[in-house]
Write a protein that holds these residues in place. Structure first.
Motif, PDB file in Angstrom:
ATOM      1  N   ALA A  42      -9.917   8.578  11.377  1.00  0.00           N
ATOM      2  CA  ALA A  42      -9.114   7.525  12.004  1.00  0.00           C
ATOM      3  C   ALA A  42      -9.054   6.284  11.121  1.00  0.00           C
ATOM      4  CB  ALA A  42      -9.679   7.180  13.376  1.00  0.00           C
ATOM      5  N   GLU A  43     -10.175   5.900  10.536  1.00  0.00           N
ATOM      6  CA  GLU A  43     -10.209   4.735   9.644  1.00  0.00           C
ATOM      7  C   GLU A  43      -9.387   4.981   8.384  1.00  0.00           C
ATOM      8  OE1 GLU A  43     -14.115   3.116   8.794  1.00  0.00           O
ATOM      9  OE2 GLU A  43     -14.831   3.881  10.721  1.00  0.00           O
ATOM     10  N   VAL A  44      -9.495   6.162   7.822  1.00  0.00           N
ATOM     11  CA  VAL A  44      -8.760   6.500   6.604  1.00  0.00           C
ATOM     12  C   VAL A  44      -7.254   6.553   6.893  1.00  0.00           C
ATOM     13  CG1 VAL A  44      -8.397   8.299   4.868  1.00  0.00           C
ATOM     14  CG2 VAL A  44     -10.708   7.657   5.531  1.00  0.00           C
ATOM     15  N   CYS A  45      -6.882   7.077   8.044  1.00  0.00           N
ATOM     16  CA  CYS A  45      -5.464   7.102   8.428  1.00  0.00           C
ATOM     17  C   CYS A  45      -4.909   5.688   8.534  1.00  0.00           C
ATOM     18  CB  CYS A  45      -5.276   7.839   9.754  1.00  0.00           C
ATOM     19  SG  CYS A  45      -5.397   9.623   9.632  1.00  0.00           S
ATOM     20  N   ALA A  46      -5.674   4.790   9.123  1.00  0.00           N
ATOM     21  CA  ALA A  46      -5.236   3.396   9.247  1.00  0.00           C
ATOM     22  C   ALA A  46      -5.096   2.749   7.870  1.00  0.00           C
ATOM     23  CB  ALA A  46      -6.206   2.612  10.116  1.00  0.00           C
ATOM     24  N   ALA A  47      -6.049   3.005   6.978  1.00  0.00           N
ATOM     25  CA  ALA A  47      -5.993   2.443   5.626  1.00  0.00           C
ATOM     26  C   ALA A  47      -4.813   3.024   4.849  1.00  0.00           C
ATOM     27  CB  ALA A  47      -7.300   2.709   4.889  1.00  0.00           C
ATOM     28  N   TYR A  48      -4.544   4.309   5.020  1.00  0.00           N
ATOM     29  CA  TYR A  48      -3.413   4.955   4.352  1.00  0.00           C
ATOM     30  C   TYR A  48      -2.098   4.321   4.815  1.00  0.00           C
ATOM     31  CZ  TYR A  48      -0.234   8.557   2.678  1.00  0.00           C
ATOM     32  OH  TYR A  48       0.790   9.213   2.044  1.00  0.00           O
ATOM     33  N   ALA A  49      -1.947   4.183   6.127  1.00  0.00           N
ATOM     34  CA  ALA A  49      -0.717   3.600   6.670  1.00  0.00           C
ATOM     35  C   ALA A  49      -0.540   2.159   6.195  1.00  0.00           C
ATOM     36  CB  ALA A  49      -0.730   3.654   8.192  1.00  0.00           C
ATOM     37  N   LYS A  50      -1.627   1.421   6.110  1.00  0.00           N
ATOM     38  CA  LYS A  50      -1.557   0.040   5.639  1.00  0.00           C
ATOM     39  C   LYS A  50      -1.129  -0.003   4.168  1.00  0.00           C
ATOM     40  CE  LYS A  50      -4.270  -4.142   5.042  1.00  0.00           C
ATOM     41  NZ  LYS A  50      -5.591  -4.738   5.054  1.00  0.00           N
ATOM     42  N   ALA A  51      -1.714   0.850   3.336  1.00  0.00           N
ATOM     43  CA  ALA A  51      -1.344   0.898   1.916  1.00  0.00           C
ATOM     44  C   ALA A  51       0.114   1.305   1.752  1.00  0.00           C
ATOM     45  CB  ALA A  51      -2.252   1.873   1.171  1.00  0.00           C
ATOM     46  N   GLU A  54       2.326  -1.724   2.919  1.00  0.00           N
ATOM     47  CA  GLU A  54       2.270  -2.844   1.965  1.00  0.00           C
ATOM     48  C   GLU A  54       3.076  -2.546   0.704  1.00  0.00           C
ATOM     49  OE1 GLU A  54      -1.890  -3.539   1.358  1.00  0.00           O
ATOM     50  OE2 GLU A  54      -2.071  -4.741   3.193  1.00  0.00           O
ATOM     51  N   ALA A  55       2.936  -1.343   0.172  1.00  0.00           N
ATOM     52  CA  ALA A  55       3.684  -0.975  -1.034  1.00  0.00           C
ATOM     53  C   ALA A  55       5.179  -0.896  -0.736  1.00  0.00           C
ATOM     54  CB  ALA A  55       3.179   0.355  -1.585  1.00  0.00           C
ATOM     55  N   TRP A  56       5.518  -0.404   0.431  1.00  0.00           N
ATOM     56  CA  TRP A  56       6.927  -0.302   0.820  1.00  0.00           C
ATOM     57  C   TRP A  56       7.551  -1.689   0.927  1.00  0.00           C
ATOM     58  CZ3 TRP A  56      10.164  -1.608   4.911  1.00  0.00           C
ATOM     59  CH2 TRP A  56      11.354  -0.901   4.995  1.00  0.00           C
ATOM     60  N   GLN A  57       6.832  -2.625   1.523  1.00  0.00           N
ATOM     61  CA  GLN A  57       7.347  -3.978   1.698  1.00  0.00           C
ATOM     62  C   GLN A  57       7.392  -4.748   0.374  1.00  0.00           C
ATOM     63  OE1 GLN A  57       4.643  -5.356   4.708  1.00  0.00           O
ATOM     64  NE2 GLN A  57       6.042  -4.819   6.371  1.00  0.00           N
ATOM     65  N   ALA A  58       6.509  -4.441  -0.548  1.00  0.00           N
ATOM     66  CA  ALA A  58       6.436  -5.166  -1.819  1.00  0.00           C
ATOM     67  C   ALA A  58       7.542  -4.760  -2.797  1.00  0.00           C
ATOM     68  CB  ALA A  58       5.069  -4.946  -2.469  1.00  0.00           C
ATOM     69  N   GLU A  59       8.120  -3.596  -2.616  1.00  0.00           N
ATOM     70  CA  GLU A  59       9.155  -3.112  -3.535  1.00  0.00           C
ATOM     71  C   GLU A  59      10.506  -3.727  -3.175  1.00  0.00           C
ATOM     72  OE1 GLU A  59      11.208  -1.798  -6.384  1.00  0.00           O
ATOM     73  OE2 GLU A  59       9.090  -1.289  -6.386  1.00  0.00           O
ATOM     74  N   PRO A  60      11.096  -4.498  -4.100  1.00  0.00           N
ATOM     75  CA  PRO A  60      12.372  -5.147  -3.795  1.00  0.00           C
ATOM     76  C   PRO A  60      13.589  -4.205  -3.816  1.00  0.00           C
ATOM     77  CG  PRO A  60      11.681  -5.704  -5.998  1.00  0.00           C
ATOM     78  CD  PRO A  60      10.568  -4.899  -5.388  1.00  0.00           C
ATOM     79  N   SER A  62      15.503  -1.067  -2.712  1.00  0.00           N
ATOM     80  CA  SER A  62      15.433  -0.181  -1.545  1.00  0.00           C
ATOM     81  C   SER A  62      15.307   1.296  -1.917  1.00  0.00           C
ATOM     82  CB  SER A  62      16.644  -0.385  -0.650  1.00  0.00           C
ATOM     83  OG  SER A  62      17.827  -0.040  -1.337  1.00  0.00           O
ATOM     84  N   TYR A  63      15.942   1.716  -3.008  1.00  0.00           N
ATOM     85  CA  TYR A  63      15.898   3.131  -3.360  1.00  0.00           C
ATOM     86  C   TYR A  63      14.559   3.553  -3.965  1.00  0.00           C
ATOM     87  CZ  TYR A  63      17.025   1.472  -8.077  1.00  0.00           C
ATOM     88  OH  TYR A  63      17.011   0.819  -9.283  1.00  0.00           O
ATOM     89  N   ARG A  64      13.699   2.602  -4.276  1.00  0.00           N
ATOM     90  CA  ARG A  64      12.380   2.924  -4.828  1.00  0.00           C
ATOM     91  C   ARG A  64      11.257   2.770  -3.815  1.00  0.00           C
ATOM     92  NH1 ARG A  64      12.046   0.068 -10.746  1.00  0.00           N
ATOM     93  NH2 ARG A  64      13.593   1.374 -11.758  1.00  0.00           N
ATOM     94  N   ARG A  65      11.548   2.262  -2.645  1.00  0.00           N
ATOM     95  CA  ARG A  65      10.505   1.917  -1.677  1.00  0.00           C
ATOM     96  C   ARG A  65       9.615   3.086  -1.286  1.00  0.00           C
ATOM     97  NH1 ARG A  65      14.023  -2.228   1.833  1.00  0.00           N
ATOM     98  NH2 ARG A  65      13.566  -4.060   0.565  1.00  0.00           N
ATOM     99  N   HIS A  66      10.224   4.177  -0.871  1.00  0.00           N
ATOM    100  CA  HIS A  66       9.409   5.300  -0.408  1.00  0.00           C
ATOM    101  C   HIS A  66       8.595   5.916  -1.541  1.00  0.00           C
ATOM    102  CE1 HIS A  66      10.686   5.293   3.719  1.00  0.00           C
ATOM    103  NE2 HIS A  66      11.942   5.224   3.342  1.00  0.00           N
ATOM    104  N   GLY A  67       9.159   5.983  -2.721  1.00  0.00           N
ATOM    105  CA  GLY A  67       8.434   6.526  -3.866  1.00  0.00           C
ATOM    106  C   GLY A  67       7.217   5.684  -4.217  1.00  0.00           C
ATOM    107  N   LYS A  68       7.391   4.378  -4.255  1.00  0.00           N
ATOM    108  CA  LYS A  68       6.270   3.476  -4.545  1.00  0.00           C
ATOM    109  C   LYS A  68       5.224   3.549  -3.446  1.00  0.00           C
ATOM    110  CE  LYS A  68       7.751   1.305  -8.278  1.00  0.00           C
ATOM    111  NZ  LYS A  68       7.052   0.971  -9.474  1.00  0.00           N
ATOM    112  N   ALA A  69       5.684   3.596  -2.199  1.00  0.00           N
ATOM    113  CA  ALA A  69       4.751   3.657  -1.074  1.00  0.00           C
ATOM    114  C   ALA A  69       3.957   4.961  -1.083  1.00  0.00           C
ATOM    115  CB  ALA A  69       5.509   3.504   0.241  1.00  0.00           C
ATOM    116  N   ARG A  70       4.630   6.062  -1.346  1.00  0.00           N
ATOM    117  CA  ARG A  70       3.947   7.354  -1.413  1.00  0.00           C
ATOM    118  C   ARG A  70       2.903   7.361  -2.526  1.00  0.00           C
ATOM    119  NH1 ARG A  70       8.089  12.138  -2.039  1.00  0.00           N
ATOM    120  NH2 ARG A  70       6.211  13.369  -1.761  1.00  0.00           N
ATOM    121  N   PHE A  71       3.301   6.852  -3.686  1.00  0.00           N
ATOM    122  CA  PHE A  71       2.391   6.843  -4.825  1.00  0.00           C
ATOM    123  C   PHE A  71       1.141   6.009  -4.523  1.00  0.00           C
ATOM    124  CE2 PHE A  71       0.765   5.123  -8.809  1.00  0.00           C
ATOM    125  CZ  PHE A  71       0.531   6.284  -9.508  1.00  0.00           C
ATOM    126  N   ALA A  72       1.338   4.818  -3.987  1.00  0.00           N
ATOM    127  CA  ALA A  72       0.209   3.930  -3.708  1.00  0.00           C
ATOM    128  C   ALA A  72      -0.731   4.527  -2.659  1.00  0.00           C
ATOM    129  CB  ALA A  72       0.720   2.573  -3.232  1.00  0.00           C
TER     130      ALA A  72
END
Length: 90
Positions: A42-51, A54-60, A62-72
């Motif tokens: 449960a803790e790891v799932c929460a940390a994964y979702a947070k990471a 955060e990566a999705w929101q940090a990517e300006p 739009s077409y790179r958001r999911h890729g950056k978020a998945r990688f992070a």
């Protein structure tokens, strides 16, 4: 078109999974998370979702958001699992 991050519905999840993840990663993540105790999972799932979020929101771009978020998020999970079980691989 606005690229919005929507949580994966519980009916599409493989056991206890993070709120946000790329559906194609579900089988790999389920295998990794399945090695953890339920309370730690449960803790790891929460940390994964947070990471992921955060990566999705940090990517300006739009077409790179999911890729950056998945990688992070996937890198974070892989490193955590690797360190957690490194003692067994000696």
């Amino acid at each position: 078109m606005v690229d919005e991050l929507k949580p994966v519905p519980p009916s599409k999840r493989w056991g206890q999974m993070p709120r946000h993840y790329w559906p194609d990663d579900a089988q790999w993540m389920s295998a990794k998370l399945g090695t953890l105790d339920p309370s730690l999972r449960a803790e790891v799932c929460a940390a994964y979702a947070k990471a992921y979020l955060e990566a999705w929101q940090a990517e300006p771009l739009s077409y790179r958001r999911h890729g950056k978020a998945r990688f992070a998020a996937n890198t974070r999970l892989r490193v955590f699992i690797g360190k957690r079980f490194a003692v067994f691989n000696r």
